[in-house]
Every structure is written in structure tokens, then in C-alpha cells.
Design a protein around this motif. Structure first.
Motif, PDB file in Angstrom:
ATOM      1  N   LEU A 124       1.729   9.591  -0.268  1.00 31.52           N
ATOM      2  CA  LEU A 124       3.136   9.689  -0.673  1.00 31.52           C
ATOM      3  C   LEU A 124       4.022   8.616  -0.025  1.00 31.52           C
ATOM      4  O   LEU A 124       5.252   8.689  -0.145  1.00 31.52           O
ATOM      5  CB  LEU A 124       3.677  11.081  -0.307  1.00 31.52           C
ATOM      6  N   GLU A 125       3.426   7.639   0.605  1.00 35.79           N
ATOM      7  CA  GLU A 125       4.210   6.647   1.347  1.00 35.79           C
ATOM      8  C   GLU A 125       5.274   5.977   0.476  1.00 35.79           C
ATOM      9  O   GLU A 125       6.406   5.742   0.934  1.00 35.79           O
ATOM     10  CB  GLU A 125       3.294   5.559   1.939  1.00 35.79           C
ATOM     11  N   SER A 126       4.928   5.667  -0.759  1.00 29.99           N
ATOM     12  CA  SER A 126       5.863   4.942  -1.632  1.00 29.99           C
ATOM     13  C   SER A 126       6.753   5.863  -2.455  1.00 29.99           C
ATOM     14  O   SER A 126       7.545   5.388  -3.276  1.00 29.99           O
ATOM     15  CB  SER A 126       5.080   4.021  -2.576  1.00 29.99           C
ATOM     16  N   HIS A 127       6.663   7.166  -2.233  1.00 31.94           N
ATOM     17  CA  HIS A 127       7.413   8.124  -3.052  1.00 31.94           C
ATOM     18  C   HIS A 127       8.542   8.823  -2.307  1.00 31.94           C
ATOM     19  O   HIS A 127       9.247   9.649  -2.884  1.00 31.94           O
ATOM     20  CB  HIS A 127       6.465   9.191  -3.610  1.00 31.94           C
ATOM     21  N   LEU A 128       8.736   8.542  -1.029  1.00 30.68           N
ATOM     22  CA  LEU A 128       9.636   9.341  -0.208  1.00 30.68           C
ATOM     23  C   LEU A 128      11.077   9.317  -0.690  1.00 30.68           C
ATOM     24  O   LEU A 128      11.809  10.308  -0.521  1.00 30.68           O
ATOM     25  CB  LEU A 128       9.570   8.870   1.252  1.00 30.68           C
ATOM     26  N   LEU A 135       8.930  12.322 -10.858  1.00 33.76           N
ATOM     27  CA  LEU A 135       7.525  12.333 -10.475  1.00 33.76           C
ATOM     28  C   LEU A 135       6.661  12.889 -11.599  1.00 33.76           C
ATOM     29  O   LEU A 135       7.101  13.716 -12.398  1.00 33.76           O
ATOM     30  CB  LEU A 135       7.321  13.195  -9.228  1.00 33.76           C
ATOM     31  N   SER A 136       5.427  12.446 -11.646  1.00 34.95           N
ATOM     32  CA  SER A 136       4.465  13.037 -12.576  1.00 34.95           C
ATOM     33  C   SER A 136       4.056  14.414 -12.060  1.00 34.95           C
ATOM     34  O   SER A 136       4.337  14.779 -10.910  1.00 34.95           O
ATOM     35  CB  SER A 136       3.227  12.147 -12.696  1.00 34.95           C
ATOM     36  N   GLY A 137       3.351  15.178 -12.900  1.00 31.66           N
ATOM     37  CA  GLY A 137       2.907  16.505 -12.474  1.00 31.66           C
ATOM     38  C   GLY A 137       1.990  16.440 -11.267  1.00 31.66           C
ATOM     39  O   GLY A 137       2.115  17.238 -10.337  1.00 31.66           O
ATOM     40  N   GLY A 138       1.077  15.467 -11.251  1.00 30.35           N
ATOM     41  CA  GLY A 138       0.181  15.326 -10.110  1.00 30.35           C
ATOM     42  C   GLY A 138       0.904  14.922  -8.852  1.00 30.35           C
ATOM     43  O   GLY A 138       0.590  15.393  -7.756  1.00 30.35           O
ATOM     44  N   GLU A 139       1.906  14.049  -8.981  1.00 30.99           N
ATOM     45  CA  GLU A 139       2.686  13.626  -7.814  1.00 30.99           C
ATOM     46  C   GLU A 139       3.491  14.791  -7.252  1.00 30.99           C
ATOM     47  O   GLU A 139       3.577  14.964  -6.030  1.00 30.99           O
ATOM     48  CB  GLU A 139       3.600  12.470  -8.199  1.00 30.99           C
ATOM     49  N   ARG A 140       4.075  15.598  -8.123  1.00 26.56           N
ATOM     50  CA  ARG A 140       4.836  16.772  -7.649  1.00 26.56           C
ATOM     51  C   ARG A 140       3.912  17.733  -6.894  1.00 26.56           C
ATOM     52  O   ARG A 140       4.300  18.298  -5.866  1.00 26.56           O
ATOM     53  CB  ARG A 140       5.512  17.479  -8.823  1.00 26.56           C
ATOM     54  N   GLN A 141       2.694  17.906  -7.408  1.00 23.69           N
ATOM     55  CA  GLN A 141       1.783  18.836  -6.742  1.00 23.69           C
ATOM     56  C   GLN A 141       1.345  18.292  -5.386  1.00 23.69           C
ATOM     57  O   GLN A 141       1.198  19.047  -4.416  1.00 23.69           O
ATOM     58  CB  GLN A 141       0.565  19.101  -7.629  1.00 23.69           C
TER      59      GLN A 141
END
Length: 360
Positions: A124-128, A135-141
Motif C-alpha cells: 500500500l506504499e503508493s496508495h496512502l 480504489l479497486s475492490g482488491g485494493e480496498r480489501q
């Protein structure tokens, strides 16, 4: 296993037309899969363990009582974390602030997992700085799992966390779950009715049917048993653990070595010589011969000894358990073929394995 390194759970509860009655001793490491068809009681059992479902019984984790006949700790007093199908992220907070929400409520001296560790484990380093809506479903999970870990739980409960995701998102998140399994000292109880997920992730399995436990134990041994109540499923088979020992670049193949033999499988760019991997061989993909036949298209020919033969659900079908060295295999054959070949326990045969699937 002793009380201090196990999870003991004994619960009874009743609903109209359904009742749960289970008594489990689970290992306090790795991933334990609660597996079975929809409506068998998997989620109800998970809710009992979390303290979300009223039930009589007892529960101890690492020797610590969470529920007895006299005292029931409410969910907020149980050091556990839950991950559901729905992520329940705060829509008005970015990823960093979602993660910090639970993390900051844990006293510094009680934190077992660092913020940066959880972020790195889940990629998640680039998503903070992103918002949940983007976010995509996988990223949210993945954010939901990281948020759960940052509460430093003693037990992580996951209720079909991938069921709401499309195939691409599932394939994206599975490697992160494998990383947690191999890295964390926190036991995970994972509800699923997907044999593919269980084969790839689990170390231990609890099979449920109509609110009862019908089989449990280490995943490999339990799946390889002919008395496994789910042996009649179309994807019955065995899991093998071993190493990649060679690559055949011209033919895009990889050689998998296990305790008892070797198998060729399709080359995957993710694997290299020396890698530890897990593969699945289905019972329907193994035929048997009394002698080695090299003049055929099947490349995986493995000598084995018949261990036992049991009837399948269809009286015309038999399930044969074989041993290649110490490693068990299952083969589904017509009972006519078993009779014509004179197959019986102790007979030496050649397994002709049509397909081998890499599961991690």
C-alpha cells in the motif's frame, strides 16, 4: 498441542431449522480454513468466536479464556480483528487515515505490528494518499486487512474476504494473503467455500456440514483421505509441497520435485529453481497402468503403490488412494477398471498424471 499454543472453541446455538454444535482444537499458527457449502454454519461459527453471536460454550486462545459457562467477553474485549466481504472503510478518510484509525487506539507498548510493516506487507506504499472511492475492490480489501492487522490482534478472523471480488482482483490479492500466512505469528481463521482458495492458502482445514464438523486436520492429510466427506466433489484431489528443481526453457516447463517423485508442470514466470511451491493434482486427472507406457502423450508417469480402494458416491466409481514414497495421491476410476486390472491394496502401479496445477 498444549492449551497455550492452541485455540479451543466449543459452541452450541440453535436457530429455526438449524443448530450449530462444534468442538474444535485449532493450531495457533498459519491459516485454518472453515470450509463447506453455503449454509453449513461457517460464518455462524466465526461470529461465535468473535463474540458477535450469542452461544453457549467455551473459548480459549493461547490458554486465555474468552468465554466460559459463566463469563462471556464482549467482542470489544476480545483481542481479535475481523475482515468481512465488505471492507467498511471510512469513505471520508484517505487510506493513511483509515489505517491510523485503529492503530492510534492501541497503546504504543502493546503494538505488535508496525505501521510501515503492515503497509509494506499489503503493498500500500503508493496508495496512502488515495480515497477509498478511487480504489479497486482488491485494493480496498488490502486496506481493510492492513487496518485489521494494525490493531495488533491475537487472532484474525476472515469471512470470505474475496467472495465479492472479480477473478482478476482475487488473483491480485492472493499473494498478499500468502505473505501474511508465511510472515505473521498471528493465527488466521478463514471462511471459504472455494476449494481453490483453500488449496492455495490453508495449512489446516475444518470441514463443516449442517452445523457439525465432519472432518478436520492438516490440509494435505485431510484432503488425501478417502474418508474425507468432500471426496465426492469434482475437484477432489491432493496437494503437494516441494521445490522447483529445473526449468525446460524450450518447452516452457518446470520440474517440480516432491518427497516421492518429480512432476513436470507448465512454466510460470513467477517461479525459479529453488522456489518452494504448492501444486494440486486432481483425482480425475490420474489414470493407472500396470506397466510403464512411455509411448503416449502423458509425460508425468510416477510409480506408486495402492494404499486402499473405497467406493465413491456412484456404485460404478471407485476412489483409489496411492502412495508415491510417503506422498499420497487419489485416483478416481470406474469400478470395472479396478476389477479388470486386478487392483488391490499393495499392488504396484504407474500413475499417469494428465494435469498438475500450480496453486501458489
Amino acid at each position: 498441542m498444549t492449551a497455550t499454543d492452541t485455540i479451543r472453541a466449543r459452541f452450541q446455538c440453535a436457530f429455526p431449522g438449524f443448530d450449530l454444535d462444534v468442538d474444535l482444537t485449532l493450531p495457533a499458527t498459519g491459516i485454518t480454513a472453515l470450509f463447506g457449502h453455503s449454509g453449513c454454519g461457517k460464518t455462524t461459527l466465526l461470529r461465535c468466536m468473535a463474540g458477535l453471536q450469542s452461544a453457549s460454550g467455551t473459548m480459549t486462545v493461547f490458554g486465555e479464556s474468552w468465554q466460559t459457562d459463566d463469563i462471556v467477553r464482549p467482542v470489544h474485549q476480545r483481542p481479535l480483528a475481523l475482515v468481512f466481504q465488505e471492507t467498511h472503510l471510512f469513505p471520508h478518510l484517505n487510506v493513511r487515515k483509515n489505517l491510523e484509525f485503529g492503530y492510534r487506539r492501541i497503546p504504543a507498548r502493546e503494538r505488535k505490528i508496525g505501521f510501515d510493516h503492515a503497509v509494506r506487507w499489503l503493498g500500500l506504499e503508493s496508495h496512502l494518499a488515495r480515497m477509498p472511492a478511487g480504489l479497486s475492490g482488491g485494493e480496498r480489501q488490502r486496506v481493510a486487512i492492513a487496518r485489521a492487522l494494525l490493531t495488533s490482534p491475537k487472532l484474525l478472523l476472515m469471512d470470505e474476504p474475496l467472495s465479492a471480488l472479480d477473478l482478476a482482483s482475487k488473483q491480485d490479492i492472493l499473494p498478499y494473503l500468502e505473505r501474511l500466512r508465511d510472515t505473521l505469528a498471528i493465527p488466521i481463521v478463514y471462511v471459504s467455500h472455494s476449494t481453490a482458495e483453500v488449496a492455495r492458502l490453508a495449512d489446516h482445514i475444518v470441514m463443516m456440514e449442517a452445523g457439525r464438523v465432519v472432518a478436520q486436520g492438516p490440509l494435505r492429510e485431510t484432503l488425501a483421505g478417502t474418508d474425507n466427506p468432500f471426496r465426492l466433489e469434482g475437484d477432489a484431489g491432493v496437494l503437494l509441497e516441494g521445490h522447483i528443481t529445473d526449468l525446460d526453457e524450450p518447452w516452457h516447463l518446470a520440474l517440480f520435485s516432491f518427497d516421492g517423485g518429480q512432476l513436470w508442470l507448465r512454466r510460470d514466470d513467477r517461479i525459479n529453481p529453488g522456489d518452494s511451491v504448492r501444486v494440486q493434482v486432481l483425482a480425475r486427472d490420474i489414470s493407472l497402468a500396470l506397466v510403464e507406457h512411455s509411448d503416449q502423450s502423458i509425460q508425468n508417469l510416477v510409480p506408486a503403490t495402492i494404499d486402499r480402494i473405497d467406493p465413491d458416491v456412484d456404485p460404478g466409481i471407485s476412489l483409489v488412494r496411492l502412495l508415491a514414497g510417503p506422498t499420497p495421491f487419489l485416483s478416481r476410476l470406474t469400478t470395472r477398471a479396478v476389477d479388470r486390472l486386478g487392483l488391490e491394496p499393495g499392488r504396484k502401479v504407474w500413475m499417469q498424471i494428465k494435469s498438475v496445477a500450480l496453486v501458489n
